[in-house]
Each structure stands twice: as structure tokens, then as C-alpha cells.
Design an enzyme around this catalytic site. Structure first.
Site, short mmCIF file in Angstrom:
data_model
loop_
_atom_site.label_atom_id
_atom_site.label_comp_id
_atom_site.label_asym_id
_atom_site.label_seq_id
_atom_site.Cartn_x
_atom_site.Cartn_y
_atom_site.Cartn_z
N SER A 68 4.59 2.65 7.79
CA SER A 68 4.27 1.48 6.96
C SER A 68 5.46 1.06 6.12
O SER A 68 6.07 1.87 5.42
CB SER A 68 3.09 1.78 6.04
OG SER A 68 1.91 1.91 6.77
N HIS B 81 0.81 -1.22 0.00
CA HIS B 81 0.00 0.00 0.00
C HIS B 81 0.84 1.27 0.00
O HIS B 81 0.33 2.35 -0.25
CB HIS B 81 -1.00 0.00 1.17
CG HIS B 81 -0.40 0.24 2.52
ND1 HIS B 81 -0.13 -0.77 3.42
CD2 HIS B 81 -0.05 1.39 3.14
CE1 HIS B 81 0.35 -0.25 4.53
NE2 HIS B 81 0.42 1.06 4.39
N ASP C 233 0.16 -7.65 1.40
CA ASP C 233 0.59 -6.26 1.58
C ASP C 233 2.12 -6.15 1.56
O ASP C 233 2.71 -5.46 2.41
CB ASP C 233 0.02 -5.66 2.86
CG ASP C 233 0.10 -4.14 2.87
OD1 ASP C 233 0.27 -3.54 1.79
OD2 ASP C 233 0.03 -3.54 3.96
#
Length: 325
Positions: free
Chosen positions: A159, A51, A81
Site C-alpha cells: 500500500s 491508511h 486514500d
């Protein structure tokens, strides 16, 4: 903590993604996002979250010495992911992190996160491993299993960064937080590094990961469904749709034929009921996906046990490959 940070932070990078959007006059408007990644070898490969790089038209990596270089997307796996990007710089500017094992992680041990929360480069936070074996749902809708939960503060921008143990080994990739407020409340989640190590060769070699696929959409059987539809079993998966010319379609498994009201919902019913695959009982679609991803591969032949109009039937299905979209 000081030793771990000095050892690991040179291998952590800042990723800036740029995507083009368009205003009401069709003029291109660049939109930027930021995240974190970490170097995994001296060839310039960097591991991050899908992402962080998804939909990006261009990628830029900021190294610890503040130099900026363009990066190329090598491969990504939305189902877990994960993504791999690559930069071309001299080897002396690369500091690969040591990949540990998430299989040996224990609840209560120290957890150290390094990343770029809100664009603040190479920030370190500390906590503990709060739980193991959590399940997240990826943006593709598939479950990510074995996820690590930590209370090490993680915020937007973290992230793709590493979650480290006290030896400075990467045990997870920070991926998501639970937050009613938008900031860290002490519930963060990391993709286990063992998952990344297993998939990394495919991501680099093929640009994607091969996931086994049946081509079926189903509805988990619940007590409410059993009572409303007078189903012959209390556990299993009602087949709602089959992908045309997909694996189960070719094997002859049938989808729904009508709609029925269950409570305040209209559901597709009348299709076959999957009760087991290779003698493994199936309670839910997530069980089915977990079994195929964990124990079978593309091209394998599986035996699917179904009920059709109340009668048992076993069909052989060759697993296909999950389409990219």
C-alpha cells in the site's frame, strides 16, 4: 523490467507507523504497521496511502541505503486514500520518481509494482492493466473514482507504493486488493496518479483537501421504494437528514419526518426529493458526490431542484466545505 527497477526502486521507501494502544491495565502498548511510499521531489515529500499513516503517533522511513529517518505527516485526504509525509535528508539521498499520466493508461499495457509486501523491502512484481475506471469506497464512505485495476501481484505492505508503466513513470498508487484468502489473487487497485497530482498542492499547502459539501444524507430511490411509498418519481434522492446549519439546511431543504417499512427495513421518509443539481439529473448519492467533486468547488452556488409533497421547487445553495470528521 531490469531497467525500470534500477531507475525507480531508489525512490521507493519503507514506511513504519507506530500507534499507541493500551492494555487492560492502561499501560501503553506500541503497535506497528508497515507500508510503502515514494519520493515525489527533492524537498523530501513522499506520497503514500492515507491508511498507511492514519492514527500513527510516529512515522519512520527506511531509505534504500537502509538508513532510517523520522517523518512528519504533512497532509492527508481520507476521501481519496492519499497522504503526504516529509523527511529531512540531504538531496543526494533523494530519488524523486517521474509522475506520468493515468489518463493515457490503456487496458493491456504493462504494469509494474514496487513495494514492501509483508515487510520485504522493494519487491518488484509485473502484470498488466486489467481495467480502468473502477470505483472503490474509501474508509470515509466516499467513492474513489477512476481507479486502475491490475493483476500485478500486490499484497499487504504494498500500500502506498508506485504502479509504473514500462517507461518507469508512476501511473498509480497501489492501494487495495480484492482477496478472499488474504493474499494476492490478481485483482489489485491503484489510485490514479492524475488524482494525486491534482490534490498534491493542497495536501502540501493546507494539510488537507477541500471537498464541496451539501450537508445532506439521502436514500437512493429504487423501484421497491417507489412502489412501497407511492413516490411521484422513479429516480432521485430522498433527503433523510440535513446537517444543522449546513448548506442545504440554510437553503431550506427538509429532511425526513417519519419512518416507514420498506420490505424488511425501516427507512426515513417524508423529506424533500432531490431530482437535479444545476440541471444535471441525480440518480444516487454517489452521482451527487461525483458531480460536486468533479465539477464544482467550495463556495460555488448551485441550483437544486427538488420535489416537496409532489410539487417542484428550485432552491439556491452555496456549497460548504466537507468537515474533517
Amino acid at each position: 523490467m531490469i531497467s525500470v527497477y534500477k531507475h525507480a526502486s531508489p525512490g521507493v521507501v519503507h514506511i513504519t507507523s507506530t500507534a499507541l494502544a493500551y492494555d487492560v491495565f492502561s499501560n501503553p502498548v506500541p503497535q506497528k504497521g508497515t507500508g510503502t511510499g515514494f519520493v515525489v521531489d527533492d524537498r523530501g515529500y513522499i506520497l503514500t496511502n492515507n491508511h498507511v499513516v492514519e492514527e500513527a503517533d510516529s512515522l519512520e522511513v527506511t531509505l534504500p541505503d537502509k538508513s532510517k529517518v523520522s517523518a512528519k505527516l504533512i497532509g492527508r485526504d481520507p476521501s481519496n486514500d492519499l497522504a503526504v509525509i516529509k523527511i529531512s535528508v540531504p538531496k543526494e539521498k533523494l530519488f524523486p520518481l517521474k509522475l506520468g499520466s493515468s489518463d493515457t493508461v490503456q487496458v493491456g499495457q504493462m504494469a509494474i509494482a514496487i513495494g514492501n509486501p509483508f515487510g520485504l523491502d522493494r519487491t518488484v512484481t509485473r502484470g498488466v492493466i486489467s481495467s480502468m475506471g473502477r470505483t472503490l469506497r474509501s474508509e470515509s464512505g466516499r467513492q474513489i473514482r477512476g481507479v486502475i485495476q491490475t493483476d500485478a501481484p500486490i499484497n499487504p505492505g504494498n500500500s502506498g507504493g508506485p504502479l509504473l508503466n514500462s517507461r518507469g513513470e508512476v501511473v498509480g498508487i497501489n492501494s487495495a486488493i480484492y482477496t478472499p484468502s488474504g493474499g494476492s489473487v490478481g485483482i489489485g487497485f491503484a489510485i490514479p496518479i492524475d488524482t494525486a497530482k491534482r490534490l498534491l498542492p493542497q495536501l502540501i499547502a493546507k494539510g488537507r483537501v477541500s471537498h464541496p459539501w451539501l450537508g445532506v444524507a439521502g436514500l437512493d430511490i429504487t423501484p421497491e421504494l417507489v412502489n412501497a411509498l407511492k413516490l411521484p418519481v422513479r429516480q432521485g434522492i430522498v433527503v433523510m437528514q440535513v446537517s444543522p446549519k449546513g448548506p442545504v439546511d440554510r437553503a431550506g431543504i427538509r429532511g425526513s419526518t417519519r419512518k416507514a417499512r420498506v420490505g424488511n427495513m425501516l427507512v426515513n421518509v417524508g423529506g424533500d426529493i432531490i431530482v437535479a443539481v444545476d440541471s444535471r439529473k441525480m440518480i444516487s448519492i454517489d452521482d451527487l458526490t461525483a458531480f460536486l467533486d468533479g465539477e464544482r468547488k467550495v463556495g460555488d452556488q448551485v441550483k437544486i431542484e427538488i420535489l416537496r409533497d409532489g410539487r417542484p421547487l428550485a432552491l439556491s445553495v452555496r456549497l460548504g466545505e466537507l468537515p474533517e470528521k
